[in-house]
Write an enzyme that holds these catalytic residues in place. Sequence first.
Site, mmCIF file in Angstrom:
data_model
loop_
_atom_site.group_PDB
_atom_site.id
_atom_site.type_symbol
_atom_site.label_atom_id
_atom_site.label_comp_id
_atom_site.label_asym_id
_atom_site.label_seq_id
_atom_site.Cartn_x
_atom_site.Cartn_y
_atom_site.Cartn_z
ATOM 1 N N THR A 1 0.829 -1.198 0.000
ATOM 2 C CA THR A 1 0.000 0.000 0.000
ATOM 3 C C THR A 1 0.865 1.251 0.000
ATOM 4 O OG1 THR A 1 -0.122 0.400 2.392
ATOM 5 C CG2 THR A 1 -1.654 -1.229 1.468
ATOM 6 N N ASP A 2 0.274 2.354 -0.417
ATOM 7 C CA ASP A 2 0.920 3.639 -0.214
ATOM 8 C C ASP A 2 1.003 3.898 1.286
ATOM 9 O OD1 ASP A 2 2.116 6.085 -0.798
ATOM 10 O OD2 ASP A 2 0.754 6.481 -2.452
ATOM 11 N N TRP A 3 1.754 4.894 1.671
ATOM 12 C CA TRP A 3 2.150 5.065 3.068
ATOM 13 C C TRP A 3 1.010 5.652 3.928
ATOM 14 C CZ3 TRP A 3 5.220 2.258 0.877
ATOM 15 C CH2 TRP A 3 6.521 1.978 1.285
#
Length: 596
Positions: free
Chosen positions: A307-309
Amino acid sequence: MDSDNLSIDVRFRDSSLPVEERVEILLAQMTLEEKAGLFFHAMISMGEDGALSDGDEEFDLPSNAEYVSHRHMSHFNLLTGGSPEAMARWNNHIQDLALTTRLGIPVTVSTDPRNSYSDNPLAGLLAGAFSVWPEALGLAAIRDEGVVRQFADIARQEYLAVGIRVALHPQIDLATEPRWARQLDTFGEDVELTSRLGVAYIQGFQGEALGRDSVATMAKHFPGGGPQKDGEDPHFAYGREQVYPGGRFDLHLEPFRAAIAAGASQMMPYYGMPVGTEYEEVGFGFNRSIITELLREQLGFDGIVCTDWGLINDATVEGEPFPARAWGVEDLTPRQRMRKAIDAGVDQFGGEACPEMLVELVEAGEISEARLDVSARRLLAEKFVLGLFDDPYVDPVEASRVVGASAFIAAGLAAQRASLTLLTNRSEGGRSTLPAAEGRRLYVEGIPEEVAAEYGTVVADPLEADLAIVRIHAPYEKRSTAFENYFHAGSLEMDDETVSHIAQLSTSTTTVVDVFLDRPAILTPILESADAVIANYGAHPRAVLDVLFGRDEPRGRLPFDLPSSMAAVEASRSDVPFDTADPLLRYGHGLSYGAR
């Protein structure tokens, strides 16, 4: 390893065995807590001069030992840097630390881009000792797969030298919304060019196949982050929606199809949530219809999905609150968000460090341990393929030799010069403004005087100058927090002060403007008043002056249309390339000096 764990079956360290067998031998011995630790890919800092860090107050990070020894984590995004020797020493120290854990699982170190002039904690890092290249937009302006492959291969060598094994890039979104804040790291607006250059980028980092000399790539942001409503970025709640008024969702998949075919090892879904499509209206990292049904089943991707952060927990960045990017699931608890993301098909949580929450979900029967094993196999397999279990260490002396080697620096500067895009070049009396003659009296803004002095005599008053050279930045709107202002968004119109200043200079002397195009600025009034305008996408002043004074040729071509007005931008469809009416300059525009 701990001396009281003599019953461990160490055959997973036998490099003669197939990777699949090594994975199964190791996985069978892992505790639930150790498996959970694999799922978290957090930011990490290094200590002074390569020592292990005791924590980072600015970004609210725990100590390296807390991450590795207590939370069983082994994937980290290196947020800080230093000398190549220090970075190499830190890698070796953290690998030593990992070896003291029960199973001695080595650490995988990743990084955002760090070969340009960017300075954004969650997008790109200053190059420091690394070779400096134009941003991805600049590589797109050169339009040469060979240059992109050369860049990626050089960056690969520099990364390997200090122990970095995963590139949190390339960013292969299509820049179809002119206002979007993340265009600088893309290859621009054209799908065919983006697809070609994305493949070259992956090949340069990974080679023909992922192996011990590779840096794994994490292509992003699936399924294409460009069509942001009003161009706002989904790092922030006001940018949570991705919209497709032109019905071009599938167009944005094309670069990812090419990346998958090229063997991209990892994929990062974006923060945004699709609105008005057939897909669930939740952020892509929580979206089963996107990750499992589209990416896994339809496109056949079986690599790591990270996932993105920061999708799960609220955070603090530089002392300011930074809520989780849990778009569409804001009402869920962090624990519920984690379960939804796992159910969607993700393998890792970027920017998170809470394996205890995942353990609780398994112990409560909400997620099966068998589901964890599916992702753990992918994550462990990559460590084995990269050779980390066989030798995770690097040589600090070699790192000093490789990182920022003179040939690498020269190649980066050559690419900077090649990316420069000459937009206008007024002629008078049969002679063009550029290339300019050296040795003249120069008035400069945005260029160190000592650099300008290599090309002429620097004067303080434009009225005394033969030539004024001014470096400016594409416009953006100031936002309320410091972190927001790392992401340049909002209006693309030049402010009145800059416009009037350039106009005034142009009445005083011959004036050349160099504009940093991190977004497609509306340059109409600048082009009307300046004698010549050139665009850069990250270039040292010396690279710019080399071209302005004819030591090199301008060879760049615009990687997107330059719109003629904000009305045209606002009326354009965010998912459709080349959709602003009557653009000022079109994609591919770029003048050359020609015969002189």
